[in-house]
Design a protein around this motif. Structure first.
Motif, PDB file in Angstrom:
ATOM      1  N   LEU A 163     -34.898 -44.581 -21.055  1.00 50.88           N
ATOM      2  CA  LEU A 163     -34.934 -45.188 -19.718  1.00 50.88           C
ATOM      3  C   LEU A 163     -36.194 -44.728 -18.999  1.00 50.88           C
ATOM      4  O   LEU A 163     -36.163 -43.922 -18.082  1.00 50.88           O
ATOM      5  N   VAL A 164     -37.320 -45.267 -19.423  1.00 48.25           N
ATOM      6  CA  VAL A 164     -38.623 -44.817 -18.926  1.00 48.25           C
ATOM      7  C   VAL A 164     -39.550 -45.998 -18.656  1.00 48.25           C
ATOM      8  O   VAL A 164     -40.768 -45.880 -18.782  1.00 48.25           O
ATOM      9  N   ASP A 165     -38.985 -47.115 -18.251  1.00 48.71           N
ATOM     10  CA  ASP A 165     -39.772 -48.343 -18.105  1.00 48.71           C
ATOM     11  C   ASP A 165     -40.121 -48.605 -16.647  1.00 48.71           C
ATOM     12  O   ASP A 165     -39.326 -48.333 -15.740  1.00 48.71           O
ATOM     13  N   VAL A 166     -41.292 -49.188 -16.420  1.00 45.17           N
ATOM     14  CA  VAL A 166     -41.735 -49.513 -15.065  1.00 45.17           C
ATOM     15  C   VAL A 166     -40.838 -50.550 -14.413  1.00 45.17           C
ATOM     16  O   VAL A 166     -40.731 -50.610 -13.182  1.00 45.17           O
ATOM     17  N   ASN A 167     -40.161 -51.365 -15.218  1.00 45.16           N
ATOM     18  CA  ASN A 167     -39.313 -52.419 -14.667  1.00 45.16           C
ATOM     19  C   ASN A 167     -37.865 -51.993 -14.483  1.00 45.16           C
ATOM     20  O   ASN A 167     -37.004 -52.818 -14.204  1.00 45.16           O
ATOM     21  N   GLN A 168     -37.597 -50.688 -14.623  1.00 43.83           N
ATOM     22  CA  GLN A 168     -36.258 -50.157 -14.418  1.00 43.83           C
ATOM     23  C   GLN A 168     -36.188 -49.319 -13.149  1.00 43.83           C
ATOM     24  O   GLN A 168     -37.097 -48.543 -12.854  1.00 43.83           O
ATOM     25  N   ILE A 169     -35.098 -49.480 -12.413  1.00 40.78           N
ATOM     26  CA  ILE A 169     -34.756 -48.579 -11.313  1.00 40.78           C
ATOM     27  C   ILE A 169     -33.431 -47.938 -11.706  1.00 40.78           C
ATOM     28  O   ILE A 169     -32.406 -48.615 -11.798  1.00 40.78           O
ATOM     29  N   LEU A 170     -33.475 -46.638 -11.970  1.00 47.13           N
ATOM     30  CA  LEU A 170     -32.337 -45.920 -12.518  1.00 47.13           C
ATOM     31  C   LEU A 170     -31.509 -45.302 -11.395  1.00 47.13           C
ATOM     32  O   LEU A 170     -32.059 -44.654 -10.497  1.00 47.13           O
ATOM     33  N   CYS A 171     -30.180 -45.485 -11.450  1.00 43.50           N
ATOM     34  CA  CYS A 171     -29.300 -45.068 -10.355  1.00 43.50           C
ATOM     35  C   CYS A 171     -28.226 -44.098 -10.834  1.00 43.50           C
ATOM     36  O   CYS A 171     -27.582 -44.333 -11.864  1.00 43.50           O
ATOM     37  N   TRP A 172     -28.003 -43.016 -10.058  1.00 44.05           N
ATOM     38  CA  TRP A 172     -26.935 -42.041 -10.335  1.00 44.05           C
ATOM     39  C   TRP A 172     -26.585 -41.331  -9.044  1.00 44.05           C
ATOM     40  O   TRP A 172     -27.479 -41.028  -8.256  1.00 44.05           O
ATOM     41  N   PRO A 173     -25.321 -41.005  -8.756  1.00 46.81           N
ATOM     42  CA  PRO A 173     -24.109 -41.343  -9.501  1.00 46.81           C
ATOM     43  C   PRO A 173     -23.513 -42.641  -8.972  1.00 46.81           C
ATOM     44  O   PRO A 173     -24.259 -43.508  -8.492  1.00 46.81           O
ATOM     45  N   MET A 174     -22.166 -42.770  -9.014  1.00 41.89           N
ATOM     46  CA  MET A 174     -21.484 -43.854  -8.329  1.00 41.89           C
ATOM     47  C   MET A 174     -21.292 -43.449  -6.875  1.00 41.89           C
ATOM     48  O   MET A 174     -21.511 -42.285  -6.505  1.00 41.89           O
ATOM     49  N   VAL A 175     -20.905 -44.404  -6.029  1.00 44.89           N
ATOM     50  CA  VAL A 175     -20.678 -44.119  -4.608  1.00 44.89           C
ATOM     51  C   VAL A 175     -19.336 -44.701  -4.202  1.00 44.89           C
ATOM     52  O   VAL A 175     -18.759 -45.528  -4.918  1.00 44.89           O
ATOM     53  N   LYS A 176     -18.836 -44.260  -3.031  1.00 43.11           N
ATOM     54  CA  LYS A 176     -17.529 -44.739  -2.600  1.00 43.11           C
ATOM     55  C   LYS A 176     -17.508 -45.003  -1.098  1.00 43.11           C
ATOM     56  O   LYS A 176     -18.314 -44.458  -0.340  1.00 43.11           O
ATOM     57  N   LEU A 177     -16.607 -45.854  -0.707  1.00 42.32           N
ATOM     58  CA  LEU A 177     -16.375 -46.152   0.703  1.00 42.32           C
ATOM     59  C   LEU A 177     -14.876 -46.377   0.863  1.00 42.32           C
ATOM     60  O   LEU A 177     -14.317 -47.343   0.336  1.00 42.32           O
ATOM     61  N   GLY A 178     -14.208 -45.450   1.588  1.00 41.10           N
ATOM     62  CA  GLY A 178     -12.757 -45.525   1.672  1.00 41.10           C
ATOM     63  C   GLY A 178     -12.161 -45.375   0.288  1.00 41.10           C
ATOM     64  O   GLY A 178     -12.472 -44.449  -0.452  1.00 41.10           O
ATOM     65  N   GLY A 179     -11.340 -46.315  -0.098  1.00 38.49           N
ATOM     66  CA  GLY A 179     -10.728 -46.266  -1.428  1.00 38.49           C
ATOM     67  C   GLY A 179     -11.481 -47.038  -2.483  1.00 38.49           C
ATOM     68  O   GLY A 179     -11.011 -47.158  -3.613  1.00 38.49           O
ATOM     69  N   TYR A 180     -12.661 -47.575  -2.130  1.00 37.84           N
ATOM     70  CA  TYR A 180     -13.411 -48.392  -3.071  1.00 37.84           C
ATOM     71  C   TYR A 180     -14.546 -47.588  -3.709  1.00 37.84           C
ATOM     72  O   TYR A 180     -15.237 -46.828  -3.027  1.00 37.84           O
ATOM     73  N   ARG A 181     -14.744 -47.786  -5.004  1.00 35.82           N
ATOM     74  CA  ARG A 181     -15.851 -47.151  -5.718  1.00 35.82           C
ATOM     75  C   ARG A 181     -16.845 -48.217  -6.150  1.00 35.82           C
ATOM     76  O   ARG A 181     -16.459 -49.272  -6.662  1.00 35.82           O
ATOM     77  N   PHE A 182     -18.107 -47.918  -5.952  1.00 36.01           N
ATOM     78  CA  PHE A 182     -19.178 -48.859  -6.275  1.00 36.01           C
ATOM     79  C   PHE A 182     -20.152 -48.207  -7.257  1.00 36.01           C
ATOM     80  O   PHE A 182     -20.409 -47.007  -7.183  1.00 36.01           O
ATOM     81  N   HIS A 183     -20.723 -49.013  -8.120  1.00 36.35           N
ATOM     82  CA  HIS A 183     -21.896 -48.568  -8.858  1.00 36.35           C
ATOM     83  C   HIS A 183     -23.059 -48.529  -7.870  1.00 36.35           C
ATOM     84  O   HIS A 183     -23.184 -49.429  -7.021  1.00 36.35           O
ATOM     85  N   LEU A 184     -23.885 -47.517  -7.975  1.00 33.44           N
ATOM     86  CA  LEU A 184     -24.990 -47.382  -7.022  1.00 33.44           C
ATOM     87  C   LEU A 184     -25.943 -48.567  -7.114  1.00 33.44           C
ATOM     88  O   LEU A 184     -26.527 -48.978  -6.108  1.00 33.44           O
ATOM     89  N   SER A 185     -26.075 -49.151  -8.306  1.00 33.84           N
ATOM     90  CA  SER A 185     -26.957 -50.315  -8.447  1.00 33.84           C
ATOM     91  C   SER A 185     -26.508 -51.460  -7.555  1.00 33.84           C
ATOM     92  O   SER A 185     -27.328 -52.194  -7.000  1.00 33.84           O
ATOM     93  N   THR A 186     -25.195 -51.625  -7.410  1.00 37.28           N
ATOM     94  CA  THR A 186     -24.652 -52.710  -6.589  1.00 37.28           C
ATOM     95  C   THR A 186     -25.045 -52.528  -5.131  1.00 37.28           C
ATOM     96  O   THR A 186     -25.521 -53.472  -4.480  1.00 37.28           O
ATOM     97  N   GLN A 187     -24.853 -51.328  -4.606  1.00 37.64           N
ATOM     98  CA  GLN A 187     -25.207 -51.075  -3.205  1.00 37.64           C
ATOM     99  C   GLN A 187     -26.719 -51.055  -3.014  1.00 37.64           C
ATOM    100  O   GLN A 187     -27.219 -51.502  -1.975  1.00 37.64           O
TER     101      GLN A 187
END
Length: 479
Positions: free
Chosen positions: A265-289
Motif C-alpha cells: 500500500l504505497v501508491d500515489v493514488n491511494q489514501i490509506l485509512c485507519w482505524p474505523m470510527v463510530k457515532l452513537g451505535g453506528y460504526r463506519f469505515h473511515l474511508s466512508t466518512q
C-alpha cells in the motif's frame, strides 16, 4: 454573380469555455438490499443518486451495514455530510441464483393479519398458501395479500380484507432469501470495473473510489488503485483504502508500517485509512466518512480540491476496531501515523473535537515528490488534468492549424489564470515547447502542450520562536 444586400456571418470564438471536471464525487462499490427498493436499480451498473430518498428508492436501505455496505455510504454521505451526488454500484443481484439461498417452505403465524418474514426474503418467486388439506389455496399478491419491507422488522406480509385468507391464523410461505455473504472479492472487482461506465451511464466521472467493507482485501485495493490511476484510460482519481481492523488485522497503531509494506500500500493514488470510527451505535469505515468530508470541503471551495481534509471535523464520537474496541490515539501517536507513515487517521485534540488527520497519500514516505505525497496537491494535478481532457475533447480531429493551437493555449491559460487569482494555484501556465513537438509528431497530428502548475502545499507545521527582549524592560521602567 454578386449576392446583393448586407450579410452577416458568425465566427467561432477564439477561446473555449472550460468544462471543469467534477470533484468530490464518490464511486462506491458494495452490497445493497435492492430487493426491497421501490424502483430497484440493475446490479453491476453505476447508479447516480442526488439525494437520500433517491438512493433508498433505487437501492433500498438497512442498518445492517456488515451485510449491506452501500447503506453505510448512503447514510454517511447524505445524512451526516449532506453532500451529493454519489454513484453507487451494487453487486448483490437478486436474479443471480448464486447470491440467494434456495426457496424453502416455512409456516408463519399471523398476528393482526400480518406475518413477518425474514428481511432477506425475495419477492420474485414467492409463493403463499393458506388453508389445510383440500381447502389449501395459493394466495395472490395485491388480491389476497400485500408485501412490503420494514427496516428492523423484516418482510411484512399483510392479508387484505376480503381476501381468501384474511382471518387465517397461519400461512405457509415459500421464498428464496438473498445471501449477502455470497458476495466475493471477485464480485466487487467486477463492480469496480464499472467505473468506466460512469460517463455513459451517469454522465459523471468520479474522483473518489471506495469499497467499504471490502477494500481491506489486497486484491480489491490493488484493482481500486489501478482504476483510480486512469478511469477510461483518461481521468485521474484517488482510491480510499481501509486498513483491516478485524481480529486478524491492525489492532495497534505500531503495526501499520508492517501492514503497508506487506500489502504493498504505497501508491500515489491511494489514501490509506485507519482505524474505523463510530457515532452513537453506528460504526463506519473511515474511508466512508473521509469521502463525505472531502466532498464537503471541495463543495465549500467551489468544487476545487485544493484544500486538505486534514484537521476538518468528522461526524464521529470515537474511533474503534471492527469488534467495537475503542481506539484513542495520543498526539504523539497520531503524529507518527499521519505525519511519518502516510496513513489518514482521526484525532480528538485541543478542543477541536474529532477531526481527520493526515495530508499524505499512501506513497509517503517512500515517495517524497511534492506532487505525489500531498493529498490536495496530487488531487489538484488530477483535477487540472481531468478538466483539460474534458475541455479539449471537442477539439480532437479538427484541422491542426495555428488557430487551433492558439485556441487551446489561450483557453487553457485563461482558465489557469482564474485558478491563480482564486489562490487555488500559486502559479500556472500552458505552453507549447518546440523541444517536445518534433516535426514527425506534428506531421502525425500529435500536439504536446506542457502545463506548469503549483498547487499550495498544506501548512502542516507552523513554528514560532520566542525570545526575551530586554529593551521592553528598559522602555517600561525608564524615568
Amino acid at each position: 454573380m454578386p449576392n446583393l444586400g448586407v450579410h452577416v456571418k458568425e465566427q467561432a470564438t477564439a477561446v473555449s469555455i472550460p468544462v471543469v471536471a467534477d470533484s468530490g464525487i464518490p464511486f462506491v462499490v458494495g452490497t445493497a438490499p435492492v430487493h426491497t427498493a421501490e424502483k430497484p436499480a440493475k446490479a453491476n451498473t453505476p447508479v447516480l443518486c442526488a439525494s437520500w430518498d433517491e438512493a433508498v428508492e433505487k437501492l433500498g436501505f438497512s442498518y445492517d451495514w456488515k451485510k449491506y455496505t452501500l447503506c453505510e455510504a448512503m447514510y454517511s454521505h447524505f445524512k451526516l455530510y449532506g453532500c451529493q451526488p454519489v454513484i453507487f454500484c451494487n453487486v448483490l443481484d437478486p436474479a443471480d441464483p448464486d447470491m440467494k439461498k434456495a426457496a424453502v417452505s416455512e409456516s408463519f403465524s399471523i398476528t393482526d393479519h400480518r406475518a413477518v418474514l425474514p428481511f432477506e426474503a425475495v419477492r420474485e418467486g414467492l409463493k403463499v398458501t393458506g388453508g389445510e388439506g383440500e381447502s389449501t389455496a395459493v394466495l395472490k399478491e395485491d388480491e389476497d395479500y400485500t408485501l412490503f419491507y420494514e427496516e428492523g422488522k423484516g418482510c411484512v406480509l399483510e392479508l387484505l380484507e376480503g381476501g381468501a385468507a384474511y382471518s387465517a391464523a397461519s400461512l405457509t410461505v415459500e421464498a428464496a432469501q438473498l445471501d449477502p455473504a455470497a458476495v466475493t472479492s471477485t464480485d466487487i472487482i467486477m463492480g469496480i470495473d464499472q467505473v468506466d461506465a460512469c460517463m455513459t451511464a451517469a454522465g459523471k466521472i468520479s474522483d473518489l473510489l471506495l469499497a467499504p467493507g471490502f477494500s481491506h482485501d489486497p486484491v480489491v485495493a490493488a484493482v481500486l488503485t489501478t482504476k483510480a490511476a486512469a478511469i477510461n484510460g483518461l481521468f485521474g482519481a484517488k482510491a480510499l483504502i481501509d486498513v483491516d481492523c478485524s481480529a486478524g488485522g491492525v489492532a495497534e497503531y505500531s503495526q501499520l508500517t508492517d501492514y503497508k509494506a506487506k500489502n504493498n500500500l504505497v501508491d500515489v493514488n491511494q489514501i490509506l485509512c485507519w482505524p474505523m470510527v463510530k457515532l452513537g451505535g453506528y460504526r463506519f469505515h473511515l474511508s466512508t466518512q473521509l469521502a463525505g468530508l472531502m466532498a464537503q470541503v471541495d463543495t465549500e471551495n467551489g468544487g476545487c480540491p485544493y484544500e486538505s481534509p486534514s484537521n476538518k471535523s468528522l461526524k464521529i464520537d470515537g474511533c474503534c476496531l471492527e469488534d467495537g474496541t475503542e481506539v484513542n490515539l495520543t498526539w504523539e501517536q497520531a503524529n507518527l501515523v499521519a505525519g511519518s507513515w502516510g496513513v489518514v487517521t482521526a484525532l480528538n485534540f485541543i478542543g477541536m473535537g474529532w477531526t481527520a488527520k493526515g495530508n499524505y497519500t499512501a506513497c509517503y514516505p517512500s515517495n517524497t515528490d511534492v506532487k505525489d505525497q500531498f493529498i490536495p496537491v496530487s488531487r489538484m494535478f488530477d483535477w487540472v488534468g481531468n478538466t483539460f481532457v474534458r475541455t479539449f475533447w471537442a477539439r480532437l480531429d479538427r484541422p491542426m492549424t495555428r488557430r487551433l493551437v492558439d485556441n487551446i493555449l489561450d483557453s487553457g491559460n485563461i482558465w489557469l489564470n482564474g485558478q491563480v487569482a482564486a489562490e487555488h494555484l500559486l502559479g500556472a501556465r500552458a505552453v507549447m515547447l518546440e523541444s517536445e513537438n518534433n516535426l514527425l509528431d506534428l506531421m502525425a497530428g500529435i500536439i504536446r502542450i506542457h502545463v506548469y502548475i503549483t498547487p499550495p502545499s498544506p501548512a502542516q507545521e507552523i513554528d514560532f520562536t520566542l525570545e526575551y527582549d530586554i529593551s521592553y524592560v528598559q522602555a517600561a521602567l525608564a524615568g
